[in-house]
Every structure is written in C-alpha cells, then in structure tokens.
Scaffold this motif. Structure first.
Motif, short mmCIF file in Angstrom:
data_model
loop_
_atom_site.label_atom_id
_atom_site.label_comp_id
_atom_site.label_asym_id
_atom_site.label_seq_id
_atom_site.Cartn_x
_atom_site.Cartn_y
_atom_site.Cartn_z
N UNK A 134 49.81 26.32 3.01
CA UNK A 134 48.83 27.24 2.45
C UNK A 134 47.96 27.81 3.56
N UNK A 135 47.64 29.09 3.43
CA UNK A 135 46.72 29.73 4.38
C UNK A 135 45.42 30.10 3.69
N UNK A 136 45.23 29.64 2.48
CA UNK A 136 44.07 30.03 1.68
C UNK A 136 42.90 29.06 1.77
N UNK A 137 42.85 28.24 2.78
CA UNK A 137 41.81 27.22 2.95
C UNK A 137 40.50 27.82 3.44
N UNK A 138 39.38 27.38 2.85
CA UNK A 138 38.03 27.81 3.27
C UNK A 138 37.01 26.71 3.01
N UNK A 139 35.95 26.73 3.80
CA UNK A 139 34.81 25.86 3.50
C UNK A 139 33.97 26.52 2.42
N UNK A 140 33.29 25.71 1.61
CA UNK A 140 32.45 26.20 0.53
C UNK A 140 31.00 25.77 0.74
N UNK A 141 30.80 24.49 1.04
CA UNK A 141 29.45 23.93 1.08
C UNK A 141 29.40 22.74 2.03
N UNK A 142 28.24 22.56 2.69
CA UNK A 142 28.04 21.37 3.52
C UNK A 142 27.45 20.23 2.70
N UNK A 143 26.57 20.55 1.75
CA UNK A 143 25.94 19.54 0.89
C UNK A 143 26.08 19.93 -0.56
N UNK A 184 32.20 20.61 0.40
CA UNK A 184 33.23 21.19 -0.47
C UNK A 184 34.11 22.17 0.30
N UNK A 185 35.38 22.18 -0.04
CA UNK A 185 36.36 23.13 0.51
C UNK A 185 37.16 23.69 -0.65
N UNK A 186 37.88 24.79 -0.39
CA UNK A 186 38.74 25.34 -1.43
C UNK A 186 40.05 25.82 -0.85
N UNK A 187 41.02 25.96 -1.73
CA UNK A 187 42.34 26.51 -1.40
C UNK A 187 42.94 26.99 -2.72
N UNK A 188 44.00 27.77 -2.63
CA UNK A 188 44.60 28.26 -3.87
C UNK A 188 46.12 28.09 -3.85
N UNK A 189 46.67 28.04 -5.07
CA UNK A 189 48.09 27.81 -5.27
C UNK A 189 48.56 28.73 -6.39
N UNK A 190 49.69 29.36 -6.20
CA UNK A 190 50.25 30.26 -7.22
C UNK A 190 50.43 29.56 -8.56
N UNK A 191 50.08 30.26 -9.62
CA UNK A 191 50.15 29.69 -10.97
C UNK A 191 51.56 29.28 -11.37
#
Length: 176
Positions: free
Chosen positions: A50-59, A62-69
């Motif tokens: 996956x190339x859809x990885x991102x940081x969301x929050x330090x406190x 949290x991180x996020x990523x996505x996957x095709x339905x």
C-alpha cells in the motif's frame, strides 16, 4: 464558537476528467511504500502493498491507510484486532512487488519476526508500526483504516518510494 462541517456523501458535480487522467495526476505525488501485514486468530498471515499510508495524530498516536473495497484481503483486515504497517527500504522493491501480486502465499520465503501480539514484522523494513485496528470508514471505492500505534521502531536507511508508476529512491537535495 467553532462551526461544524458536514460530510457530503455524494459529489456535487461530476468530474471533468476520466479515471485514467486522475490516476496519472495522482502518480505525480511521490509516496512511501508499505506492506501491511496481519495474522488471523487461526494463524493465517495476510499482507498487501500500500502507498496510502499517512500519519493522523501524535496524541493519541494514529495513522491511516486505505484498501480497495473489493480487495481479497479486506476481510482479513476488517476481522483483525491488530496489524503492522511495514515501511519498506530502497532495496525492498521485490518485496513490494511480491505483496502486490495475487500469489497465494505471499509470505513464502520472506523473513519476518512476530510482534508482541503475533503480527508479522518484515525484516529489513526501515520502520514499522504495530496498530490496534481502531476504526474503518468506507469512502468511494476504498475503506480507510485508522490504527492506534501500540509499538513502533525504525532504522535510518533510504526509503523505497513510488512515483510516476515506478519504484524510485531518494537523493537529498539539501543537507539535513
């Protein structure tokens, strides 16, 4: 008083471009390459590139990523309580290709260790984030996963990047 925003569930206007054009425009954004891994309660291991990885929050962290339905691995990740996001090193393009393929056992011949919760951590990754599967949001043709990071580690090596439809690496432009 802060104003709240509402989330639109439909596009207001139809796009003036086709899917291929949109994909080519997105390809101009260089992204890191990850392999996201999990292990079911029965011990079956699953992983995908996956190339859809991102940081969301330090406190909290949290991180996020996505996957095709329609992804074949979606049930494994929605049913799992934990997963690991492995950030690949520049010399791991073959590993990225392997986990992007449809071969039945992507882990065959792959070196990995198990995290405290039994999730696969790929050896040689420049960073890894073991996450609790905190929440999921269906959006468009993907599901967005938000993970709360329970453990992480890193080693300073060059990353594997994806840009313009190809794997690339980095060359610093200015000193750090």
């Amino acid at each position: 008083m802060p104003q709240s925003t509402q989330h639109a569930t439909q596009s207001i206007n139809e796009p003036v471009f086709d899917t291929r054009h949109f994909r080519q425009a997105l390809a101009q954004f260089a992204t890191g390459v990850t392999v996201i891994t999990t292990r079911s309660a029965t011990g079956e291991m699953t992983g995908l590139t996956a190339t859809s990885f991102n940081s969301v929050s330090l406190q909290p962290p949290l991180v996020l990523w996505s996957l095709g339905s329609n992804g074949s691995t979606l049930p494994a990740f929605t049913d799992s309580t934990h997963y690991v996001i492995n950030v690949l090193a520049a010399d791991q393009a073959a590993l990225a290709t392997r986990f992007a393929s449809r071969i039945p056992n992507r882990f065959e011949g792959v070196d990995f260790d198990l995290s405290e919760t039994g999730q696969p951590i790929l050896r040689g990754a420049i960073a890894w984030f073991e996450c609790t599967n905190r929440s999921r949001y269906p959006e468009g043709d993907h599901v967005i996963f938000v993970g709360e990071v329970a453990h992480c580690a890193f080693s300073p090596k060059p990353p594997l990047l994806f840009h313009g439809g190809a794997f690339v690496s980095t060359t610093p432009i200015l000193p750090a």
